[in-house]
Design a protein around this motif. Structure first.
Motif, PDB file in Angstrom:
ATOM      1  N   TYR A  65       1.505   7.372   4.941  1.00 46.18           N
ATOM      2  CA  TYR A  65       2.413   7.762   3.861  1.00 46.18           C
ATOM      3  C   TYR A  65       3.240   8.987   4.262  1.00 46.18           C
ATOM      4  O   TYR A  65       4.385   9.137   3.872  1.00 46.18           O
ATOM      5  CB  TYR A  65       1.568   8.075   2.617  1.00 46.18           C
ATOM      6  N   LEU A 116      -4.272   5.644   5.579  1.00 43.93           N
ATOM      7  CA  LEU A 116      -3.409   5.716   4.399  1.00 43.93           C
ATOM      8  C   LEU A 116      -2.375   6.827   4.546  1.00 43.93           C
ATOM      9  O   LEU A 116      -1.309   6.800   3.941  1.00 43.93           O
ATOM     10  CB  LEU A 116      -4.237   5.975   3.137  1.00 43.93           C
ATOM     11  N   GLN A 146       2.259   0.791   3.309  1.00 39.95           N
ATOM     12  CA  GLN A 146       1.050   1.216   2.600  1.00 39.95           C
ATOM     13  C   GLN A 146       0.205   0.003   2.225  1.00 39.95           C
ATOM     14  O   GLN A 146      -1.015   0.024   2.345  1.00 39.95           O
ATOM     15  CB  GLN A 146       1.427   1.993   1.328  1.00 39.95           C
TER      16      GLN A 146
END
Lengths: 130, 920
Positions: free
Chosen positions: B48, B45, B271
Motif C-alpha cells: 500500500y 499488505l 491490495q
C-alpha cells in the motif's frame, strides 16, 4: 252403486270447499251419510258429533293438519276402528309414510279418480260390514 | 554521484529481489513456506505504501500540514472490520479460485464476463495514473541522485522523450515484472517468490525512511523538541500547524479521504492481490489488523519532522518538497544515506508496479482478452494445440502495454496540475468497486444488472470529475469548462456537478461517483431479477461460512462429460504436464482410477472448472467447461436444491402458507356459495312444492267435478251449473297463479314493465276497498275505513299499487274471524310518508313465521302452522312492489289476535327510471 247402506257414515274434511262439494256429491250418490268439516279442529268436533265410520281427510289445512287429526283420533280407543283415507296433494313417499305412521289406512293423492275413490270407499265398507 | 554507481546499485537491488524470490520458491519446494506467516502477510499488505508515501507524504506535509495522514488513518480505522469483510472475501475467493477483483465481481454476479471486463477496464484506467506516479518517482529520484544541480531547472523546462529516464524505468520495470510474475499461468499455489519479495521491500522502504527520519531529527536537529521549536519560529509553518484548519482540512474532506482510503486498502487491484489472492490462511487477517496499522504508524512517524526540516533547510523552494527525503541527506553530504533513501523509494515503487501490473495483467487477460478470444472462437479452432504458452504471451504483452500507457499518461500530463492528487484519483476510481463487492458479500439481492449499472455510472462520473479534468490541456477551453461546465451547461461543471459547490475536488468526485454508483446498484437490483446462476452465486457469497463445508459435495454440473474432453481442455490451458499432475492428484485423493473413455462425475468437472478458473478466470472457465459438458447449465430448480435449501424451504413454506391462505379463503367462499346454493335449492324445492300444491288443488276439484258432470247425464241443471261455475273459477285460479309466478320472476330479474304516473293513493285504496265490500257483506265482515280528505300524489305504477292494496285486503278477508270478522283500513300522511294500515281480527300469525312472511313461499315451509289460501306468492309480490317504490312494508301480529300490515310509501323519492328498480 245405490244407497244400500244407510247406516254407514263418512266425514269429509278439506279446506277447499269445492273439493268437499265434489266428494260429498260422490259419497251421497253412493248412498252414504255425509258430514263435512273445513279444517282440523272442526273435523275433531264433527267426529265426536257424527261418529263417522270413515273419514276422508285432507292433509294441508289451517289450524290443524290431517296427520295431527289422525294421531289425535287414534289415541282415543273409541275411534280405533274408524277408517281414515288421506287425500292429499302431497304424494311423496315420505308424505305417505307420515300418513300411515299417523294412523291412516289409505293414502290417495290429488287429483283423484272419482271411481277409484268410490270403489275404495265401497270395498272398505263391504269388508267392514262383513 | 555517478550515474553508473546508481545504476549498479539499482540493478543489484533488483537482483537481490530475485534472490529473495528464488529463495522463497526454493523453501516452498522444500515444504518450508516463508509466506505462510501472518507477519509476512502484514508486510505484503504494506505494498500500500508506494513512492507516493515515501516521497509524497513529506511533500504534502510540508505544504498542506497533516492532511497526508488521512489515507493512512482510513485503513487504520477500518482494519478491525477486515475480520468481517476481508476474511469473508478471502474465504469466498479460495472456494471459488478467484484470482482478481474483476474475477471476484464477475463471479459474484453469475460469472458474468461483461462485469469482469468492465471491472478490468475501470481498474486499468484508474491504476494507470498511479503507476505513472511511480515511474515519475523513480526517474526523478534517479536524476536527483545523479545530476542534482540541474533538477530544479529540468522540472521547469520539461523533458524530451528520450532524455526522460521514466521511459527506461518503465521498460526495465516491465521486464522485471514479466520475469517475476508470469512464470506460472494458473495460480493454484501462490506466487510465493513475489510475496516474499514484496514483504522484503516493505522492510527496505521502512528502514530507509526511518534512517532518514533519524538523521534529520537527531543529526540535523537536536531531537524532536528542538526541531519543532525551531519550526514554530518560522511564521509559515507555525500558521500551517497551529491555525484553524485550512480549507482542505475540513471535517467532510477528511471523511471522504478516510472513506476512499478504506476502500483502496481492500479494492486496489494490488491490495486485492496480496490480501486475497496470495493469502495463505484467512486467519492471518486477525494478526494483520494490528500489525499493518503499526507499520503505517512507523512509516509516518518521521514525516512531519522531515517536512519541517526540509522547509527550514530549503526555505526558498517549497516546490521541491516531494524530494526532501532525498535532498536533505544529499545537501548534507550523506551520499550513502541518500543512496539508501533512493533504494527505499525504488523498493516502494517497484513493489507497487510489480504487484499492480501483475494483478492488472491477470485481470486483462482473464476478463478481457480470453473472453473475446473465446467468443471469436480463435481458441476453439485450434483445439488440439496447447495454448497455455499463448496465454502467457498475452499476459506479458499486457504488462508491457500497461507500463507504456502509464508512461504516456505521465508524459502527457500537465506537470503543474494536480500532481499530488494523482494517487487519490486512482483511489476514487477504485472506490467504485465498493458497492458491488460489499453489496455482493452482504446483500443477496444485489444482481448483475445492478452491479453493471452502478459501476458504469460511477465510472463515468469519476472519469468526468477527475481524470477528464487532469488531462485537459491548459488554456482557455479548460478554464471555460471548469467555470461554465461542458458546452456551457452549468450543471456539468466538473468541480461542481449539479451545482454542488464548496467541496474540494476529491470529496466532490467521491461523493457524486459513489452516490450514483450505489444508487444505481441498489435501485436496478431491486427492479430486476437475477438469473439462476446469479442467484446461486449470490447465495454462496453471502452465506459462504454456512455453505463452505457443504459446497464441495454439492453438484453444480449436472451433466456428463468424458475424461478425454476434460483432459484436453485442461491441457490446452494449463499444459499437459500440469494437467496430468492435477488429474493424478485428484484420483489419488479420491482413491479412484480415471479412465480416458469413461464419463466423469460432477465432482471432477467442478474440480476441473476451478483449476481452469485459477488460470483464466471464472467466467471463461465456465464457458469452456460448458462446451464439453453435455448438458445445459444448471436449471434454477437444481441450483436451488443444491445451494439454497433453506431459502427454498422458506420460500416453499411461505408459498404453502399463501396457498393455504388462498385455499382457506376459497373454501370460505365455497362454503358461502354452498350455503347460498342450499338455500336457493331449498327455496326452489319450496317453490316447486307450493306451486305443485297450488296447481293440484284446483285441478283436483276441476277433475272431480267435470267427471261428475260427465258421468251423470241425468244431473239436474242447477247442480250442473254450479259445478261448471266452480270449474271456471278454478281455471281462473290456475291462470292467476301462473301469472303471479311469471310476474314475480319478471320483477326479480328486473324485466317487469313499469307504467309510472302520478297516482293518488286515496283513490286507489278507497276504490279497491269498495270492490271487496260485496264479499265482506257475504261473509258478514265489518269493513272500517279511515281516510283523510286528500293526500299528496306520488309517482308510481297504478296497477301495481292496486295489486298491493288488493293483496292486503284479500288476505285480511281470508284470515279474519269467521263469525265476527272485522277489517280496518287506515290511510294517513305521517312524516312525509303515506301510511296504509290493514288490520284484521283473524287467526293471526305465529311469532316464528313473522320474519319470513314476505319471503317467497317461506310462510309455507312450516306446514303445521296452517297454511293460508292463495298462491303464497301474494305477500312476496307485495313486498317487491312496495320496495320498488322505495317504500317499506311491515307486519305485526299475535297468534289468534289478528294481523296488521303497514305499508309506507315516501313522498319525495321519485322513481325516475325502471332500470333503477333493483331490489336485493
Amino acid at each position: 252403486m245405490s244407497a244400500t247402506i244407510p247406516q254407514y257414515r263418512i266425514l269429509i274434511v278439506d279446506d277447499e270447499p269445492n273439493i268437499v262439494l265434489a266428494i260429498e256429491f260422490l259419497m251421497k250418490q253412493a248412498g252414504y251419510e255425509v258430514a263435512k268439516a273445513y279444517n282440523g279442529l272442526e273435523a275433531l268436533e264433527k267426529v265426536n258429533e257424527f261418529k263417522p265410520h270413515l273419514i276422508i281427510l285432507d292433509v294441508m289445512m289451517p289450524h290443524m293438519d290431517g296427520f295431527e287429526v289422525a294421531r289425535t283420533l287414534r289415541q282415543d280407543d273409541s275411534y280405533f276402528n274408524t277408517k281414515i283415507i288421506f287425500l292429499t296433494a302431497q304424494g311423496t313417499d315420505r308424505d305417505m309414510a307420515k300418513g300411515y305412521g299417523s294412523g291412516g289406512d289409505i293414502y290417495l293423492t290429488k287429483p283423484f279418480d272419482n271411481k277409484e275413490l268410490t270403489t275404495i270407499v265401497q270395498e272398505i265398507t263391504e269388508y267392514e260390514l262383513n | 554521484m555517478r550515474a553508473w554507481v546508481v545504476l549498479i546499485v539499482s540493478f543489484s537491488y533488483l537482483a537481490s529481489l530475485f534472490g529473495v524470490a528464488y529463495w522463497a520458491d526454493k523453501m516452498r519446494a522444500k515444504g518450508k513456506s516463508l509466506i505462510r506467516n501472518p507477519i509476512v502477510y502484514a508486510l505484503s499488505l504494506a505494498v500500500y505504501c508506494t513512492a507516493w508515501t515515501f516521497y509524497g507524504s513529506v511533500g504534502r506535509a510540508a505544504t498542506h500540514g497533516i492532511e497526508f495522514l488521512a489515507i493512512y488513518i482510513g485503513p487504520t480505522l477500518s482494519a478491525p472490520l477486515w475480520i468481517l469483510i476481508l476474511r469473508k472475501i478471502i474465504v469466498i475467493s479460495r472456494s471459488q479460485r478467484i484470482n482478481s477483483i474483476a474475477d471476484f465481481i464477475s463471479s459474484r454476479y453469475g460469472k458474468s464476463s461483461t462485469l469482469g471486463g468492465l471491472v478490468t477496464i475501470i481498474a486499468i484506467v484508474a491504476i494507470i495514473p498511479y503507476i505513472s506516479l511511480q515511474l515519475k518517482a523513480v526517474s526523478t529520484s534517479f536524476e536527483l541522485l545523479t545530476q542534482q544541480n540541474s533538477f530544479v531547472t529540468k522540472v521547469l523546462n520539461g523533458e524530451s522523450f528520450f532524455a526522460d529516464k521514466a521511459f527506461y524505468v518503465a521498460v526495465i520495470l516491465g521486464l522485471f515484472t514479466i520475469f517475476f510474475g508470469t512464470r506460472h499461468l494458473e495460480a493454484p499455489e501462490h506466487h510465493e517468490g513475489l510475496v516474499a519479495a514484496v514483504a522484503f521491500e516493505s522492510i527496505v522502504k521502512l528502514l530507509a525512511f526511518l534512517a532518514v527520519g533519524i538523521f534529520v531529527c537527531f543529526f540535523l536537529f537536536d531531537g524532536f523538541g528542538d526541531l519543532f521549536s525551531q519550526a514554530m519560529e518560522v511564521p509559515d509553518l507555525h500558521e500551517m500547524y497551529n491555525s484553524s484548519p485550512s480549507s482542505s482540512l475540513r471535517p467532510w474532506n477528511w471523511f471522504w479521504l478516510n472513506l476512499i482510503s478504506m476502500f483502496a486498502i481492500l479494492f486496489l487491484p494490488r491490495q486485492f492481490h496480496v490480501a486475497v489472492v496470495e493469502n495463505t490462511n484467512p486467519n492471518h487477517v486477525k494478526k494483520a489488523i494490528w500489525l499493518f496499522p503499526l507499520y503505517l504508524l512507523l512509516i509516518n512517524i518521521f514525516v512531519i519532522p522531515i517536512a519541517l526540516g526540509g522547509r527550514m533547510f530549503f526555505p526558498a523552494t517549497p516546490g521541491i518538497a516531494d524530494t526532501y527525503v532525498l535532498q536533505l541527506p544529499l545537501e548534507n553530504g550523506q551520499n550513502l544515506l541518500a543512496l539508501l533513501v533512493y533504494i527505499g523509494g525504488l523498493s516502494a515503487s517497484t513493489s507497487m508496479v510489480i504487484v499492480a501490473t501483475i494483478a492488472l495483467s491477470i485481470m486483462a487477460s482473464n476478463n478481457l482478452i480470453v473472453p473475446i478470444l473465446l467468443r471469436t472462437s480463435i481458441i476453439k479452432e485450434s483445439f488440439e494445440r496447447d495454448i497455455s504458452s499463448r496465454l502467457m504471451g498475452i499476459r506479458r504483452l499486457v504488462i508491457i502495454s500497461i507500463l507504456m500507457i502509464a508512461y504516456a499518461y505521465f508524459s502527457s500530463l500537465g506537470q503543474n496540475r494536480s500532481l499530488v492528487s494523482i494517487g487519490l484519483i486512482s483511489f476514487v476510481g477504485v472506490a467504485q468497486f465498493a458497492p458491488s463487492v460489499l453489496g455482493g458479500i452482504f446483500w443477496r439481492g444485489g444482481n448483475r444488472k445492478g452491479a453493471i449499472a452502478g459501476l458504469l455510472l460511477g465510472f463515468i462520473v469519476w472519469g468526468f470529475t477527475l481524470p477528464f479534468v487532469s488531462l485537459l490541456p491548459d488554456g482557455a477551453t479548460a478554464d471555460s469548462i471548469l467555470e461554465n461546465g461542458v458546452f456551457g451547461w452549468g450543471i456539468f461543471r466538473p468541480y461542481a456537478l449539479m451545482g454542488l459547490e464548496g467541496m474540494d475536488q476529491i470529496s466532490h468526485a467521491t461523493f457524486w461517483s459513489l452516490f450514483v454508483n450505489l444508487g444505481a446498484y441498489v435501485f436496478v437490483s431491486l427492479l430486476t431479477s437475477p438469473s439462476a446462476l446469479e442467484h446461486s452465486q449470490a447465495n454462496l457469497f453471502v452465506n459462504i461460512y454456512q455453505l463452505e463445508r457443504t459446497y464441495q459435495e454439492k453438484p453444480i454440473w449436472k451433466g456428463k462429460a468424458y475424461l478425454f474432453d476434460i483432459e484436453n481442455l485442461l491441457a490446452r490451458f494449463l499444459g499437459p504436464r500440469r494437467t496430468e499432475t492435477i488429474l493424478n492428484q485428484y484420483a489419488a485423493e479420491k482413491g479412484i482410477k480415471l479412465t480416458k473413455t469413461k464419463e466423469v462425475d460432477f465432482e471432477l468437472i467442478n474440480h476441473a472448472e476451478k483449476q481452469l478458473a485459477g488460470a483464466i478466470g471464472a467466467a471463461s472457465a465456465r464457458l469452456l467447461i460448458s462446451s464439453v459438458v453435455k448438458e445445459e447449465p444448471p436449471k434454477l430448480r437444481e441450483v436451488m436444491e443444491a445451494l439454497d435449501e433453506t431459502h427454498q424451504l422458506m420460500r416453499y413454506s411461505k408459498e404453502l402458507e399463501q396457498k393455504s391462505d388462498e385455499l382457506r379463503r376459497a373454501s370460505e367462499k365455497l362454503q358461502l356459495a354452498n350455503a347460498r346454493l342450499k338455500e336457493m335449492d331449498k327455496l326452489k324445492n319450496d317453490f316447486l312444492t307450493t306451486v305443485t300444491h297450488e296447481l293440484r288443488t284446483p285441478i283436483t276439484s276441476i277433475r272431480a267435478l267435470t267427471t261428475i258432470v260427465h258421468d251423470n247425464k241425468d244431473l239436474d241443471e242447477a247442480k250442473r251449473h254450479e259445478f261448471l261455475g266452480i270449474v271456471i273459477k278454478e281455471c281462473e285460479r290456475i291462470s292467476r297463479l301462473i301469472n303471479q309466478v311469471l310476474d314475480l320472476e319478471k320483477m326479480e330479474s328486473g324485466h317487469a314493465e313499469w307504467n309510472l304516473t302520478e297516482v293518488d293513493m286515496l283513490e286507489i285504496v278507497s276504490s279497491t276497498a269498495s270492490s271487496i265490500k260485496g264479499i265482506c257483506k257475504e261473509r258478514n265482515i265489518k269493513l272500517i275505513e279511515n281516510y283523510p280528505d286528500s293526500i299528496p300524489l306520488i309517482i308510481g305504477d297504478r296497477d301495481r299499487l292496486v295489486q298491493v292494496v288488493m293483496n292486503l285486503l284479500s288476505n285480511a278477508v281470508k284470515f279474519c274471524d269467521h263469525e265476527k270478522g272485522e277489517i280496518k283500513v287506515t290511510l294517513e300522511l305521517k312524516e312525509e310518508k303515506i301510511q296504509l294500515m290493514v288490520q284484521d281480527n283473524g287467526i293471526g300469525l305465529k311469532k316464528e313465521v313473522l320474519p319470513y312472511i314476505f319471503d317467497k313461499f317461506s310462510q309455507f315451509t312450516d306446514l303445521k302452522s296452517g297454511r293460508p289460501h292463495g298462491s303464497g306468492l301474494g305477500l312476496s309480490i307485495t313486498w317487491r312492489i312496495v320496495h320498488l317504490h322505495k317504500g317499506s312494508i311491515s307486519v305485526e301480529s299475535k297468534e289468534n289476535h289478528g294481523a296488521s300490515f303497514l305499508v309506507e310509501l315516501p313522498l319525495e323519492k321519485k322513481i325516475k327510471s325502471p332500470s333503477r328498480f333493483s331490489v336485493p
